[in-house]
Design an enzyme around this catalytic site. Structure first.
Site, short mmCIF file in Angstrom:
data_model
loop_
_atom_site.label_atom_id
_atom_site.label_comp_id
_atom_site.label_asym_id
_atom_site.label_seq_id
_atom_site.Cartn_x
_atom_site.Cartn_y
_atom_site.Cartn_z
CG ASP A 51 32.75 28.74 33.67
OD1 ASP A 51 32.07 28.47 32.67
OD2 ASP A 51 32.34 29.44 34.60
CD GLU A 60 28.39 32.14 37.23
OE1 GLU A 60 28.99 31.46 36.38
OE2 GLU A 60 28.96 32.99 37.94
CG ASP A 64 30.25 27.33 37.22
OD1 ASP A 64 30.42 26.29 37.88
OD2 ASP A 64 31.12 28.21 37.08
NE ARG A 118 27.32 35.23 41.59
CZ ARG A 118 27.81 35.00 40.38
NH1 ARG A 118 29.11 34.98 40.19
NH2 ARG A 118 27.00 34.77 39.35
CD GLN A 123 32.90 34.31 42.10
OE1 GLN A 123 31.72 34.02 42.25
NE2 GLN A 123 33.41 34.62 40.93
CE LYS A 145 32.07 31.13 39.50
NZ LYS A 145 30.93 31.31 38.58
CB THR A 156 29.35 22.59 37.53
OG1 THR A 156 30.29 23.48 38.14
CG2 THR A 156 28.96 23.12 36.17
CD GLU A 202 24.97 39.92 34.73
OE1 GLU A 202 24.86 40.72 33.78
OE2 GLU A 202 25.12 38.69 34.58
#
Length: 421
Positions: free
Chosen positions: A129, A203, A237, A241, A244, A257, A261, A368
């Site tokens: 990735d 994602e 993916d 958070r 992570q 992660k 996926t 985001e």
């Protein structure tokens, strides 16, 4: 123009120009290779058994299409890919009588998509990735390090990437179990929290499926990348958070992660996207020579994400962005990945990383879109989301359109299930 006997709905996302490949299973039959054509699947195993590919360069090691993975076909290389594509376009064209005059063969060849089960299109040996969107990298860097240090010093010199977990790649429609792991301690010096992720995210990515590989120790020159990339898929993916954020220093993502996926079931051939290849954004500073090419390696693709909560009657669009904004390209992924001698293999998957645009409405993830959860989305039914709740369904879609030509990708969707007991 399609043959008149082929019942394809007008305005289909899968015209004769596209013919994406996938693995499907008709009722009471084993999975095999097919191509999508509107509401239909064309059974390449049946065409192969009927001898309609016998004169093509497909090798002599047994069936290529009556098998449950695309890997055999991918390994043959571009001359074989192009030959099969041309033969399919011929067989399905209006002026061709081969299928029109054989009702029994047509019965074996054409299946309704609504009546088949889709499987993972390729066996993925390795998954890498990347982090190719400058807007995404800048936003995330600003959140965690401030605007002055948003991009790490290496970001504009190479396509940053990490090796992901291939065993947890799943086909669209597979439910996603909320992952469990460690989270940052509530106070400095205290024991880390442990339990289900509270900040589960999606994602929005493109994935590039490797066809012909390269020998160990033999780099792929950037201008040869097209010989090694078979086609594109959509990739979600999924990311935890909070897990992570605690684990990623110093070696990068792991439990945040590796749990899942999602990829779309149809692989759109690179050949189908030739009309939509465009120049990528300018790269400053100029990359090192092994990453330089004049070929147009960006793709004019519209990408969308829909979110539907358990209490909503219909999905709601939450982001829209064009893939042409990706700063680093698939050709650069291949050149950089192999420059040290790494061998790519048929079926390997290279992800673009989150695709984001200039505004938060164009963000390819909730991290985001909600600015780290501080600006939650308000949905049409009044619910809000900073991150994903159990029961939420996320669906990624993509298409390219120019005049009457439209290339569709289908979808990559999954529903969040509660964490395991």
């Amino acid at each position: 123009m399609l043959a008149s006997f082929i019942d394809v709905a007008p305005g289909s996302d899968f015209p004769l120009d596209n013919l994406p490949y996938g693995i499907f299973a008709p009722r009471s039959a084993a999975p095999r290779v097919g191509v999508a054509l509107g509401e239909l699947v064309v059974d390449l195993g049946a065409l192969e058994a009927a001898g309609l590919f016998a004169d093509l360069p497909l090798g002599s090691d047994g069936p290529v299409f009556d098998v449950p993975t695309l890997n055999h076909f991918l390994a043959l290389g571009r001359p074989s890919w192009d030959a099969v594509r041309a033969r399919l376009q011929h067989l399905l064209a209006a002026e061709t009588t081969t299928l029109r005059d054989e009702a029994e063969l047509r019965e074996r060849v054409f299946h309704r998509q609504s009546e088949v089960t889709m499987h993972l299109p390729m066996q993925v040996g390795d998954y890498t990735d990347f982090y190719a969107s400058r807007e995404h990298a800048t936003n995330v860097g600003t959140m965690f390090r401030g605007a002055e240090n948003a991009l790490q010093p290496n970001w504009t010199h190479l396509p940053v990437g990490y090796h992901g977990r291939a065993s947890s790649i799943v086909v669209s429609g597979t439910d996603i179990r909320r992952p469990v792991g460690q989270r940052r301690p509530e106070t400095e010096g205290s024991t880390p929290a442990f339990g289900p992720s509270r900040h589960l995210d999606f994602e929005l990515e493109l994935g590039f499926v490797i066809g012909g590989g390269n020998a160990l120790g033999t780099p792929v020159a950037i201008d040869d990348a097209a010989e090694h990339i078979f086609g594109l898929v959509l990739v979600n993916d999924w990311s935890a958070r909070d897990i992570q954020a605690w684990e990623y220093v110093p070696l990068g993502p792991f439990l945040g992660k590796n749990f899942a996926t999602t990829v779309s079931p149809w692989v759109v051939p690179l050949a189908a996207l030739e009309p939509f290849r465009v120049a990528p954004p300018p790269q400053e500073p100029t990359p090192l020579p092994y990453l330089q090419t004049d070929a147009p390696w960006a793709f004019d693709l519209d990408l969308e994400v829909d979110l539907q909560t358990a209490s909503m009657d219909a999905p709601h669009p939450i982001t829209h962005v064009n893939a042409r904004r990706l700063y680093w390209t698939a050709a650069q992924f291949v050149a950089h990945h192999t420059v040290g001698g790494c061998n790519l293999r048929p079926g390997d998957l290279l992800g673009s990383g989150t695709v984001s645009g200039e505004t938060l409405d164009n963000a390819g993830c909730l991290l985001e879109r909600t600015w780290r959860g501080t600006r939650p989305l308000t949905l049409p039914n009044g619910e809000t989301r900073a991150f994903l709740d159990d029961g939420d369904r996320v669906v990624l879609r993509a298409h390219a359109e120019r005049g009457a030509l439209r290339i569709g990708f289908g979808e990559a969707g999954g529903t969040v299930l509660p964490a395991a007991d």
